[in-house]
Design a protein around this motif. Structure first.
Motif, PDB file in Angstrom:
ATOM      1  N   LEU A 190      -0.066   3.792   2.006  1.00 58.41           N
ATOM      2  CA  LEU A 190      -0.423   4.463   3.260  1.00 58.41           C
ATOM      3  C   LEU A 190       0.837   4.936   3.975  1.00 58.41           C
ATOM      4  O   LEU A 190       1.903   4.333   3.864  1.00 58.41           O
ATOM      5  N   THR A 191       0.716   6.029   4.710  1.00 56.38           N
ATOM      6  CA  THR A 191       1.849   6.509   5.484  1.00 56.38           C
ATOM      7  C   THR A 191       2.110   5.564   6.652  1.00 56.38           C
ATOM      8  O   THR A 191       1.248   4.746   7.022  1.00 56.38           O
TER       9      THR A 191
ATOM     10  N   THR B 277       0.841  -1.207   0.000  1.00 51.14           N
ATOM     11  CA  THR B 277       0.000   0.000   0.000  1.00 51.14           C
ATOM     12  C   THR B 277       0.871   1.250   0.000  1.00 51.14           C
ATOM     13  O   THR B 277       2.084   1.184   0.232  1.00 51.14           O
TER      14      THR B 277
ATOM     15  N   GLU C 134      -0.452   5.979   9.373  1.00 48.24           N
ATOM     16  CA  GLU C 134      -1.743   5.373   9.065  1.00 48.24           C
ATOM     17  C   GLU C 134      -1.690   3.852   9.246  1.00 48.24           C
ATOM     18  O   GLU C 134      -2.638   3.246   9.772  1.00 48.24           O
TER      19      GLU C 134
ATOM     20  N   LYS D 296      -3.755   1.415  11.849  1.00 47.36           N
ATOM     21  CA  LYS D 296      -4.596   0.359  11.294  1.00 47.36           C
ATOM     22  C   LYS D 296      -4.332  -1.001  11.940  1.00 47.36           C
ATOM     23  O   LYS D 296      -5.223  -1.854  11.966  1.00 47.36           O
TER      24      LYS D 296
END
Length: 523
Positions: free
Chosen positions: A480-481, A478, A484, A488
């Motif tokens: 995503l940072t 992904t 993040e 998650k």
């Protein structure tokens, strides 16, 4: 040399002529005379030196030479230290090794910067701090594991363990039994469906350790019963009954603040040696079931007297011990008790037909036990017990084997359900051992024990590794940072999560992502 002494020398030379020097050379004791004669002329040079002044000059010269040599040596040490300091930095590399970072290789002939040379002290301190933190983490991990190790060892003692094994494992669990005799008593807890995991654990921990004059006792949860088994180690006395009552009273008093209702207590016989713990445990369990039927608050196994039902000449204690040993899967105790029954029957029953009746009745009772344990289907495959000791022994061995398998399967099922629950809910920041224990209605200690046996990891280690594994997948797949992704997978503290990731993987999440991207492009 004094002025008067010099005047005497001059006067003597003038009066006595050229040969006077040799005659007066040793006349005065505070000076020395040196003479030089001319070979071509009639003259002689005379020199007089004071001895004290001469000695002072020699001493001064010696001191000067010593100071010069010492200064030269100090200068050499300083130059050598500076040279080593400026060209070699082992302390820096040691600090990086302790911190878990590989030292950066410097180019040939390169030298550390002035800042790095002056930060060697900080490097030493940082390395020592890292070492102390690592030691503290190890000590903390050992301390967290100690209750689990204690519970496992106590459970093994109830199931049967050699004394040599116990002596080798006892110190690691943090305790040892100093006395020679043992007995087990069972404290039944009032069933409460709304008791939380913390409340259940508080009840168990209240009996974790008891000490008194002449005794030491430890309690452990009997997970297939609403009960706590307390192993008491005592010094033998003339009044064993009073000693047992004193220890039981102390345990019930300790339990009172966490379990207000009066519990039922069942007490096994006193036995010598570690191997006697299992015998006493089986007796306490048998007394517990007898107590439940009679409605008594406390029951000594020794007080159970009278004949067995339908077997008027067979002692009730033997029958209860045999059936309870089978229920606990204790084949050795069951077989020993069967031999006791055979001897007892042989003493009071003369005809073979009557003895066969006793054996058939025991076989029927054993099958009833199997039915209560839910083992009807497995026992139905076994042949009907006959009228001999060998046929009855075969049924006992088979039942004990089935009980052990069923108990192990029950623990495995609990652990499997717990693992499945964790893998479904790992992203929940509130996921904890307490939550899972409440979910499955068990105690924290029992869940911790079966979870470790099933997975090889503690509950917290398993969740941490699972979350790191999920982070690695998200970092590769992904955009995503890091923050993040951290949120998650169930972490709220980003710096703490990054530190754990680095401990497991060896690099930070950012470096791991860049390395994974480079590897993908190269392929």
């Amino acid at each position: 040399m004094s002025a008067g002494s010099w005047d005497q020398i001059v006067t003597g030379l003038l009066e006595e002529g050229p040969d006077a020097a040799s005659r007066i050379e040793n006349r005065a004791g505070d000076f020395s005379i040196a003479t030089v004669s001319s070979s071509s002329g009639d003259w002689r040079f005379v020199s007089a030196v004071g001895r004290a002044a001469h000695q002072a000059q020699v001493t001064e010269m010696r001191n000067t030479l010593m100071i010069f040599a010492l200064g030269l040596a100090v200068a050499g040490v300083v130059v050598s230290f500076w040279f080593s300091w400026s060209t070699y930095s082992p302390i820096r590399m040691l600090q990086e090794f302790v911190a878990g970072r590989p030292a950066e290789t410097e180019g040939r002939g390169s030298r550390p910067s002035v800042t790095s040379r002056y930060s060697e002290i900080e490097a030493i301190l940082a390395g020592l701090n890292d070492a102390y933190r690592a030691r503290d983490r190890l000590a903390s991990a050992i301390e967290r594991q100690r209750p689990l190790a204690r519970a496992q060892l106590l459970t093994r003692l109830l199931q049967g363990i050699d004394e040599d094994v116990f002596l080798s494992l006892g110190p690691s669990a943090g305790f040892s039994f100093p006395y020679s005799h043992y007995f087990v008593f069972l404290i039944g807890l009032t069933a409460r469906t709304n008791r939380s995991a913390w409340e259940r654990e508080a009840v168990i921990q209240s009996l974790g350790e008891l000490r008194g004059d002449g005794y030491f006792a430890c309690g452990v949860e009997v997970h297939h019963r609403e009960a706590i088994a307390v192993i008491a180690n005592v010094a033998p006395t003339r009044s064993d009954r009073s000693a047992q009552r004193r220890i039981v009273s102390a345990a019930v008093s300790r339990l009172g603040e966490h379990h207000p209702s009066t519990p039922m207590v069942a007490i096994g016989l006193l036995h010598p040696g570690v191997r006697g713990i299992t015998n006493s445990y089986v007796e306490a369990m048998a007394a517990s079931e007898y107590t439940a039927g009679e409605g008594l608050p406390i029951q000594f196994f020794a007080d159970i007297t009278g004949p067995a039902a339908r077997l008027p000449r067979l002692p009730l204690q033997l029958r209860l011990r045999l059936l309870q040993a089978v229920k606990e899967g204790q084949v050795d105790i069951a077989m020993d008790t069967l031999d006791d029954i055979v001897r007892s029957v042989a003493e009071v029953v003369e005809s073979d037909q009557a003895r066969a009746m006793y054996y058939r009745d025991l076989g029927t009772a054993l099958r009833e036990v199997a039915g209560k344990l839910g083992l009807d289907d497995q026992v139905a495959r076994e042949p009907e017990p006959g009228d001999t000791r060998e046929q009855l022994a075969a049924l006992i061995r088979s039942l004990c084997r089935l009980v052990v398998i069923d108990r192990s399967s029950s623990a495995d099922r609990l652990a499997s359900h717990a693992v499945e629950f964790v893998e479904r809910n790992y992203a929940d920041a509130g996921l904890s051992l307490v939550l899972v224990a409440d979910r499955f209605g068990t105690s924290l200690s029992h869940l911790s024990r079966v979870f470790k046996e099933q997975t090889g990891k503690t509950f917290s280690e398993y969740i941490s590794d699972l979350r790191v594994e999920r982070m690695m997948i998200m970092l590769r797949s992904t955009d995503l940072t890091v923050r993040e992704i951290v949120l998650k997978v169930g972490y709220q503290d980003v710096p703490n999560c990054i530190r754990k990731f680095r401990q497991v993987v060896g690099v930070t999440p950012g470096k791991y992502r860049r390395g994974a991207a480079l590897k993908t492009r190269s392929q």
